[in-house]
Design a protein around this motif. Structure first.
Motif, mmCIF file in Angstrom:
data_model
loop_
_atom_site.group_PDB
_atom_site.id
_atom_site.type_symbol
_atom_site.label_atom_id
_atom_site.label_comp_id
_atom_site.label_asym_id
_atom_site.label_seq_id
_atom_site.Cartn_x
_atom_site.Cartn_y
_atom_site.Cartn_z
ATOM 1 N N ILE A 261 8.147 1.517 -17.199
ATOM 2 C CA ILE A 261 7.968 2.950 -16.943
ATOM 3 C C ILE A 261 8.245 3.215 -15.468
ATOM 4 O O ILE A 261 7.522 2.717 -14.593
ATOM 5 C CB ILE A 261 6.545 3.426 -17.315
ATOM 6 N N GLY A 262 9.289 3.987 -15.177
ATOM 7 C CA GLY A 262 9.583 4.414 -13.814
ATOM 8 C C GLY A 262 8.605 5.504 -13.415
ATOM 9 O O GLY A 262 8.493 6.521 -14.101
ATOM 10 N N THR A 263 7.893 5.303 -12.313
ATOM 11 C CA THR A 263 6.796 6.198 -11.958
ATOM 12 C C THR A 263 6.701 6.427 -10.457
ATOM 13 O O THR A 263 7.625 6.103 -9.706
ATOM 14 C CB THR A 263 5.466 5.656 -12.541
ATOM 15 N N HIS A 264 5.558 6.920 -10.023
ATOM 16 C CA HIS A 264 5.324 7.354 -8.646
ATOM 17 C C HIS A 264 3.986 6.825 -8.138
ATOM 18 O O HIS A 264 3.118 6.458 -8.935
ATOM 19 C CB HIS A 264 5.321 8.882 -8.586
ATOM 20 N N GLY A 265 3.819 6.846 -6.830
ATOM 21 C CA GLY A 265 2.617 6.280 -6.214
ATOM 22 C C GLY A 265 1.317 6.926 -6.645
ATOM 23 O O GLY A 265 0.368 6.254 -7.044
ATOM 24 N N THR A 266 1.239 8.254 -6.587
ATOM 25 C CA THR A 266 -0.006 8.925 -6.956
ATOM 26 C C THR A 266 -0.241 8.842 -8.455
ATOM 27 O O THR A 266 -1.353 8.542 -8.902
ATOM 28 C CB THR A 266 0.008 10.395 -6.497
ATOM 29 N N ALA A 267 0.795 9.099 -9.234
ATOM 30 C CA ALA A 267 0.649 9.023 -10.695
ATOM 31 C C ALA A 267 0.160 7.642 -11.111
ATOM 32 O O ALA A 267 -0.795 7.511 -11.885
ATOM 33 C CB ALA A 267 1.977 9.354 -11.378
ATOM 34 N N LEU A 268 0.795 6.602 -10.574
ATOM 35 C CA LEU A 268 0.402 5.231 -10.906
ATOM 36 C C LEU A 268 -1.013 4.929 -10.429
ATOM 37 O O LEU A 268 -1.797 4.298 -11.148
ATOM 38 C CB LEU A 268 1.407 4.239 -10.316
ATOM 39 N N TYR B 277 5.221 -2.520 -17.643
ATOM 40 C CA TYR B 277 5.584 -2.722 -16.240
ATOM 41 C C TYR B 277 5.820 -1.344 -15.621
ATOM 42 O O TYR B 277 6.848 -0.725 -15.860
ATOM 43 C CB TYR B 277 6.846 -3.577 -16.119
ATOM 44 N N PHE B 278 4.847 -0.873 -14.867
ATOM 45 C CA PHE B 278 5.011 0.375 -14.148
ATOM 46 C C PHE B 278 5.798 0.068 -12.874
ATOM 47 O O PHE B 278 5.396 -0.799 -12.094
ATOM 48 C CB PHE B 278 3.652 0.968 -13.760
ATOM 49 N N VAL B 279 6.902 0.767 -12.678
ATOM 50 C CA VAL B 279 7.739 0.550 -11.499
ATOM 51 C C VAL B 279 7.649 1.790 -10.622
ATOM 52 O O VAL B 279 8.209 2.843 -10.951
ATOM 53 C CB VAL B 279 9.204 0.270 -11.885
ATOM 54 N N ARG B 280 6.914 1.655 -9.543
ATOM 55 C CA ARG B 280 6.855 2.749 -8.567
ATOM 56 C C ARG B 280 8.213 2.789 -7.868
ATOM 57 O O ARG B 280 8.745 1.760 -7.459
ATOM 58 C CB ARG B 280 5.743 2.487 -7.552
ATOM 59 N N HIS B 281 8.775 3.963 -7.740
ATOM 60 C CA HIS B 281 10.135 4.116 -7.222
ATOM 61 C C HIS B 281 10.352 3.450 -5.870
ATOM 62 O O HIS B 281 9.422 3.244 -5.094
ATOM 63 C CB HIS B 281 10.502 5.598 -7.136
ATOM 64 N N ALA B 282 11.604 3.139 -5.590
ATOM 65 C CA ALA B 282 12.020 2.601 -4.298
ATOM 66 C C ALA B 282 12.032 3.724 -3.259
ATOM 67 O O ALA B 282 11.735 4.884 -3.568
ATOM 68 C CB ALA B 282 13.389 1.952 -4.441
ATOM 69 N N GLU B 283 12.397 3.380 -2.032
ATOM 70 C CA GLU B 283 12.332 4.319 -0.913
ATOM 71 C C GLU B 283 13.185 5.566 -1.148
ATOM 72 O O GLU B 283 14.391 5.470 -1.322
ATOM 73 C CB GLU B 283 12.799 3.616 0.361
ATOM 74 N N PRO B 284 12.547 6.766 -1.111
ATOM 75 C CA PRO B 284 13.299 8.008 -1.296
ATOM 76 C C PRO B 284 13.706 8.606 0.053
ATOM 77 O O PRO B 284 13.164 8.251 1.094
ATOM 78 C CB PRO B 284 12.283 8.914 -2.003
ATOM 79 N N ASP B 285 14.610 9.550 -0.008
ATOM 80 C CA ASP B 285 15.046 10.276 1.180
ATOM 81 C C ASP B 285 14.097 11.456 1.388
ATOM 82 O O ASP B 285 14.231 12.497 0.748
ATOM 83 C CB ASP B 285 16.486 10.758 0.990
ATOM 84 N N PHE B 286 13.132 11.277 2.290
ATOM 85 C CA PHE B 286 12.123 12.309 2.528
ATOM 86 C C PHE B 286 12.690 13.552 3.211
ATOM 87 O O PHE B 286 12.000 14.555 3.353
ATOM 88 C CB PHE B 286 10.951 11.749 3.341
ATOM 89 N N ASN B 287 13.943 13.485 3.644
ATOM 90 C CA ASN B 287 14.577 14.683 4.203
ATOM 91 C C ASN B 287 14.887 15.708 3.119
ATOM 92 O O ASN B 287 15.113 16.872 3.406
ATOM 93 C CB ASN B 287 15.866 14.311 4.951
ATOM 94 N N ILE B 288 14.924 15.259 1.885
ATOM 95 C CA ILE B 288 15.141 16.151 0.747
ATOM 96 C C ILE B 288 13.767 16.561 0.223
ATOM 97 O O ILE B 288 13.017 15.726 -0.273
ATOM 98 C CB ILE B 288 15.962 15.451 -0.375
ATOM 99 N N HIS B 289 13.438 17.834 0.341
ATOM 100 C CA HIS B 289 12.094 18.301 -0.034
ATOM 101 C C HIS B 289 11.987 18.682 -1.504
ATOM 102 O O HIS B 289 10.882 18.946 -1.979
ATOM 103 C CB HIS B 289 11.667 19.467 0.856
ATOM 104 N N ASP B 290 13.083 18.721 -2.222
ATOM 105 C CA ASP B 290 13.059 19.024 -3.657
ATOM 106 C C ASP B 290 12.554 17.787 -4.392
ATOM 107 O O ASP B 290 13.256 16.782 -4.499
ATOM 108 C CB ASP B 290 14.458 19.398 -4.141
ATOM 109 N N ASP B 291 11.323 17.861 -4.879
ATOM 110 C CA ASP B 291 10.664 16.699 -5.481
ATOM 111 C C ASP B 291 11.432 16.136 -6.678
ATOM 112 O O ASP B 291 11.481 14.930 -6.864
ATOM 113 C CB ASP B 291 9.241 17.097 -5.907
ATOM 114 N N ILE B 292 12.033 17.010 -7.465
ATOM 115 C CA ILE B 292 12.727 16.556 -8.670
ATOM 116 C C ILE B 292 14.041 15.867 -8.326
ATOM 117 O O ILE B 292 14.391 14.844 -8.921
ATOM 118 C CB ILE B 292 12.976 17.751 -9.620
#
Length: 192
Positions: free
Chosen positions: A135-142, A5-20
């Protein structure tokens, strides 16, 4: 059969530019609880995640609920775009889907992201055969993982799911062979 089960993350705070370190918004935190509700009856044995905070926090509520630790796998991280913030992200993304080797000077191509994620997934499939895995993942990676097993998945598919957060994709494997891909919209937005 191994169910991932790949879980693409929930809504992030795009005001924070630090990807990690980019955290979830309040809505993202609430939606992460819906991820837990969905996964609750899936008899999950293992939880993995990208090292990025938004991916970890999307599966953390579930992992805590069922008493599993989250194993961080660096190679499940999202694509590195560049060392600076990209303003015209949509044009950049389209170029990458048109040319899987296209990248900015300090970034990764989709081919590199795909290879890195598929190698990490292959290792997980080898070590945890016949298990149910999150697996907690991301849109592009997934999306690059889906594209690897379903090569018709491309830019238009990516665009349809780009704002689906969280989003779950269940893949069923026998050894390293992907037998089925199911795209699950737990927020019932009707777009897949």
């Amino acid at each position: 059969m191994t169910n991932v089960y790949f879980v693409r993350h929930a809504e992030p705070d795009f005001n924070i530019h630090d990807d990690i370190k980019r955290p979830l918004t309040e809505k993202g935190k609430t939606d992460a609880k819906l991820v837990s509700m969905y996964l609750r009856d899936k008899e999950i044995h293992e939880v993995f995640s990208s090292p990025f905070l938004r991916a970890i926090d999307t599966v953390k509520d579930f992992a805590d609920e069922v008493g599993l630790s989250i194993k961080i796998i660096q190679d499940f991280r999202e694509r590195r775009v560049d060392s600076v913030w990209i303003e015209d992200f949509l044009s950049f993304t389209k170029k990458q889907w048109e040319d899987f080797d296209y990248k900015l000077s300090d970034g990764e191509s989709l081919r590199e992201v795909q290879n890195r994620n598929i190698n990490a997934l292959s290792e997980v499939l080898c070590l945890y055969e016949e298990r149910n895995i999150v697996i907690g993942t991301h849109g592009t990676a997934l999306s690059t993982i889906i594209n690897y097993y379903q090569n018709t998945y491309g830019y238009n598919d990516f665009e349809k799911m780009r704002m689906l957060m969280p989003w779950i994709v269940k893949m069923q494997f026998k050894n390293n062979e992907c037998l089925n891909i199911a795209k699950i919209d737990i927020l019932n937005r009707g777009i897949l």
